[in-house]
Design a protein around this motif. Sequence first.
Motif, PDB file in Angstrom:
ATOM      1  N   ARG A 248     -26.164  32.299  82.701  1.00 29.48           N
ATOM      2  CA  ARG A 248     -26.952  33.170  83.547  1.00 29.48           C
ATOM      3  C   ARG A 248     -26.250  33.387  84.876  1.00 29.48           C
ATOM      4  O   ARG A 248     -26.173  34.491  85.402  1.00 29.48           O
ATOM      5  N   PHE A 249     -25.701  32.294  85.399  1.00 27.45           N
ATOM      6  CA  PHE A 249     -24.994  32.308  86.666  1.00 27.45           C
ATOM      7  C   PHE A 249     -23.881  33.346  86.647  1.00 27.45           C
ATOM      8  O   PHE A 249     -23.784  34.207  87.523  1.00 27.45           O
ATOM      9  N   MET A 250     -23.071  33.286  85.596  1.00 30.20           N
ATOM     10  CA  MET A 250     -21.933  34.190  85.519  1.00 30.20           C
ATOM     11  C   MET A 250     -22.395  35.615  85.236  1.00 30.20           C
ATOM     12  O   MET A 250     -21.784  36.568  85.698  1.00 30.20           O
ATOM     13  N   SER A 251     -23.499  35.770  84.468  1.00 25.63           N
ATOM     14  CA  SER A 251     -23.914  37.149  84.192  1.00 25.63           C
ATOM     15  C   SER A 251     -24.462  37.817  85.448  1.00 25.63           C
ATOM     16  O   SER A 251     -24.364  39.028  85.579  1.00 25.63           O
ATOM     17  N   PHE A 252     -25.002  37.042  86.387  1.00 31.06           N
ATOM     18  CA  PHE A 252     -25.417  37.642  87.659  1.00 31.06           C
ATOM     19  C   PHE A 252     -24.214  38.196  88.410  1.00 31.06           C
ATOM     20  O   PHE A 252     -24.281  39.268  88.997  1.00 31.06           O
TER      21      PHE A 252
END
Lengths: 213, 383
Positions: free
Chosen positions: B56-60
Amino acid sequence: MSEMKLTLKETFFRGIWKENPVAYQVLGICSALAVTVQMKTAIVMGIALTVVTGMSNLIISMLRKKIPSTIRIIVELTVIASLVIVIDQVLQAFLYDISKQLSVFVGLIITNCIVLGRAEAFALANDPLPSLLDGLGNGLGYGLILVAVAFVRELLGAGKIVGFSVIPQSWMDAGYSHMGLMVLAPGAFFIIGLLVWLKNSLPGASREEKTAQ
Amino acid sequence: MNPLKSIFKKTDPYFQSQGRFSRFKGIYLATRTFFFLPSPVTTTAPHVRDHIDLKRFMSFVILALLPVTLFGMFNVGYQYHGGNATWIDMFSTGAGQVLPIILVSYGVGFFWEILFATVRGHDVTEGLLVTGLLFPLTLPPTIPLWQVALGISFGVVMGKEVFGGTGRNLLNPALTARAFVFFSYPVSMSGNNVWQLSHPGVDALSGATALSLGGTGEIIQETILNAGFSLDRLFFGFHPGSIGETSALLCFVGAVFLMVTRVASFRIILGGIAGVILTSLVFMVLPGPKDTWFSAGPLYHLFSGGFALGISFMATDPVSAPGTNSGRWIYGFFIGFFTVLLRSVNPAYVEGVMLSILFMNIFSPLIDHVTLKITAARRIPNV
């Protein structure tokens, strides 16, 4: 340790590969960065260091019972410095161009950790013949890494091997260009690092033995 | 049960530690994660004290980068047509040039990532999704594809995998890759000139970037204006430059999004902006040359070059930035400081953002160490 009594063959080959001074002991890095832009200078430097290490080991080993231990470093440095001056003069007499390119780095062999390291660690405790072989082996090991690094740097950085262009013109026309990083000193760091990595991951590398002990 | 799920359920045992294909567990997990959210939490850094995981972190970050990327494609086409074409034409021309660069970057990057994951037995991580997109954004649109491939290989292997993979890297992999290309192939990457996509048959257009102007004897602000780089043009991004760096506006929009979702540390970004503003103000007041970037002032320094892209997306990389809050202020501030310093007084590197971020990356463990020591010394002893 059980390997206290090494055979002469082992003494010689240990320095070349298994306990290679650059790749295993990480000594002599400074000159390995400086003289490896071209293979020509790397080869000459490797030979010069091999002669100095071998001869200094031989002489110091012969003198080892006469040297008082309190001033042994001074005596060792005197021997090494004399040999380096001889080498420097020989290079200036017969290989003047390369001697110019190597500039101060021939003189700096005096301070190369490999020479003094082998004198301290091996020659002071062993007979002349094994000491000579140990010195030659370590010098050749250093030269081997130097030539390997210089091969990569000269090939990628200038497209040459020992001064001969090997990159065909058609490649250059197709958009190939030389890797400028390889001509800079950091390029040598990366290549040496990768070589150490390669050496340690090959079978029979000394690191695995060390952890197994 | 959904048929895809049952396939994974059936194949799962083969990839567990006793299974026949346990060696390829990394690839298997990556494929499964692509379709379904995994239940276990991450085992590798960066650890964030939140319920969001690395994916999720990277997709943000990817979400925040999307506007920058799309505008980058559009701007490449805009410069090619000189603005005299339909929006669709300009965008498709730009996309045709930029998409291959991004695809090569991802393809080669994932090759190394999967190779290392398979040999070393660690998981394929999502960090590469960001690295593989950030790296192309820092490149000029005319970069040869083989240099992209070499660059991303260097960034992933030397910048990340030699340190042990995602979460252990000392340097930002995307910037390491760019630094490699920058020093290896200065002809394609020089900061003085910028390479634009040009019509076939015409020599590649290369014009001076705003940052390389100066030294003409005129006041620097006038030199920049006369060369056609007004402040609003620099801010909105309709000028030639690296793919992702031109629009300061969209970079800062992405930065705000990341700060609001608390993916990026606002301390680093604000610290960096403060660093640029303070340093450039001090330089303006100092009796320096009036015709170089030395006295260009804070606004030009903020909106030109790659500062907006760098401070928003590269400096905030949670792995290579400090972990303490006060450390993040110091880290950000010095990135801004060194950026202005390099641009102003070092004629060899007109763009200092990449070098100052890499430089501060090296110092971030030290910053962490010192700030922790100070905090510990100030604490009231536990009696």
